[in-house]
Design a protein around this motif. Structure first.
Motif, short mmCIF file in Angstrom:
data_model
loop_
_atom_site.label_atom_id
_atom_site.label_comp_id
_atom_site.label_asym_id
_atom_site.label_seq_id
_atom_site.Cartn_x
_atom_site.Cartn_y
_atom_site.Cartn_z
N UNK A 75 0.84 -1.22 0.05
CA UNK A 75 0.09 -0.09 -0.03
C UNK A 75 0.77 1.31 0.05
N UNK A 76 0.66 2.06 -0.98
CA UNK A 76 1.76 3.22 -1.08
C UNK A 76 1.40 4.32 -0.08
N UNK B 297 -3.02 14.57 0.65
CA UNK B 297 -2.13 14.95 1.74
C UNK B 297 -1.34 13.94 2.37
N UNK B 298 -2.18 12.83 2.66
CA UNK B 298 -1.49 11.59 3.50
C UNK B 298 -0.54 11.18 2.68
N UNK B 299 -0.98 10.98 1.43
CA UNK B 299 -0.08 10.22 0.44
C UNK B 299 1.13 10.73 0.23
N UNK B 300 1.07 12.16 0.11
CA UNK B 300 2.45 13.10 -0.04
C UNK B 300 3.29 13.21 1.24
N UNK B 301 2.73 12.96 2.50
CA UNK B 301 3.36 13.16 3.65
C UNK B 301 4.16 11.48 3.73
N UNK B 302 3.65 10.53 3.16
CA UNK B 302 4.34 9.27 3.44
C UNK B 302 5.38 9.29 2.33
N UNK B 303 5.20 9.70 1.10
CA UNK B 303 6.34 10.05 0.11
C UNK B 303 7.54 10.79 0.98
N UNK B 304 7.20 11.95 1.59
CA UNK B 304 8.14 12.55 2.02
C UNK B 304 8.79 11.92 3.36
N UNK C 20 -1.68 22.22 -2.90
CA UNK C 20 -1.87 22.44 -1.46
C UNK C 20 -1.33 21.16 -0.77
N UNK C 21 -1.69 19.93 -1.35
CA UNK C 21 -1.19 18.82 -0.64
C UNK C 21 0.36 18.79 -0.73
N UNK C 22 0.82 19.20 -1.74
CA UNK C 22 2.45 18.79 -1.69
C UNK C 22 3.10 20.00 -0.70
N UNK D 166 10.47 14.82 -6.14
CA UNK D 166 9.14 14.11 -6.14
C UNK D 166 8.57 14.52 -7.45
N UNK D 167 8.31 13.64 -8.30
CA UNK D 167 7.74 13.56 -9.68
C UNK D 167 6.22 13.22 -9.81
N UNK D 168 5.43 13.77 -10.12
CA UNK D 168 3.86 13.71 -10.16
C UNK D 168 3.57 13.93 -11.80
N UNK D 169 2.92 12.57 -12.43
CA UNK D 169 2.41 12.84 -13.74
C UNK D 169 0.89 12.23 -13.71
N UNK D 170 -0.18 13.09 -13.52
CA UNK D 170 -1.50 12.67 -13.34
C UNK D 170 -2.31 13.27 -14.20
N UNK D 171 -3.48 12.72 -14.36
CA UNK D 171 -4.58 13.58 -14.84
C UNK D 171 -5.30 14.38 -13.76
N UNK D 172 -5.46 15.78 -14.02
CA UNK D 172 -6.11 16.59 -13.10
C UNK D 172 -7.37 17.17 -13.90
#
Length: 249
Positions: free
Chosen positions: A94-95, A121-128, A173-175, A137-143
């Protein structure tokens, strides 16, 4: 009898199932600081296509995590057949709760994953947590560019309740909440539209879907999913956005 390793370019026809495929991965990786000494994390790695490409192109060691045990099992087999098990480690997990110690990686990235994660926010905190100081940290997403931007099904969700599509501002904001500083932000819509034009032309010339393609991964309703995606992209309701962010040193 000698059997040559699987060709990564051939695999890319179905193991890089995001907008733009291999060409999008190449453009994305150019903006990430990856070299042979890098430890890299692929969040939501799927079958491991981008992980194998990055390892092969840079010599970096890449760890991939995905919730789907089936994807990981298949991805490991493909990695072995490509003779890349010394560089690419795919594992089920689980990421949102990564199986790694703090400050382990130099670079982390995710490709078309955030549309399925509500708590960014929780996901990016776990990445950090698992990135080293100064880590990238690179993000490539559909927005989403507008309210109610898509008709379902789409490639990441068959129903609205399964989608966590969000705006660029939500990502920003999450980043920021996780302590990242945004370095660059790029709209890849033009390249995406050209990609789908090429796909349609190739399929028309071949008289149907190729033997290897994203339909092998996305299921029987893939034509409807892709059509809805392309319609929303052409209307400007959604956009594939690349964001590069860094932690402070």
């Amino acid at each position: 009898m000698f059997i040559p390793p699987l060709n990564l370019d051939t695999l890319a026809l179905f193991d890089e199932f995001h907008i733009g495929g291999r060409q999008a991965t190449k453009a994305f990786v150019k903006n990430l600081r990856i070299n042979a000494s890098s430890r890299v994390l692929d969040l939501g790695c799927g079958l491991g296509g981008p992980a194998r490409y990055i390892a092969g192109a840079t010599g970096a060691r890449v760890a991939g995590v995905d919730l789907s045990a089936e994807f990981i099992e298949t991805g490991r087999e493909l990695t072995g057949m490509a003779l890349m098990v010394d560089l690419v480690d795919l594992r089920q997990g689980d990421i949102m709760d990564l199986p790694f110690q703090e400050a382990r990686f130099d670079v982390a990235y995710m490709i078309h994953v955030g549309m399925n994660i509500g708590d960014k926010e929780a996901l990016f905190a776990e990445v950090a947590r698992v990135l080293k100081p100064g880590g990238q940290f690179g993000v490539y997403d559909v927005m989403a560019m507008h309210e109610n931007p898509v008709v379902f099904p789409v490639p990441w969700a068959s129903k609205p309740e399964h989608s966590a599509l969000a705006s660029r501002q939500t990502y920003r904001e999450a980043l920021d909440s996780a302590g990242f500083k945004i370095v660059s932000e790029t709209d890849r819509s033009e390249a995406a539209q050209a990609f789908f034009v090429r796909l349609a032309a190739a399929q028309a010339a071949a008289g149907g879907a190729p033997p290897l393609g994203q339909h092998l991964v996305m299921g029987e309703d893939f034509p409807a999913k892709r059509a809805n995606l392309v319609a929303a992209l052409d209307a400007g309701h959604i956009a594939p956005i690349e964001i590069i962010a860094c932690l402070p040193e």
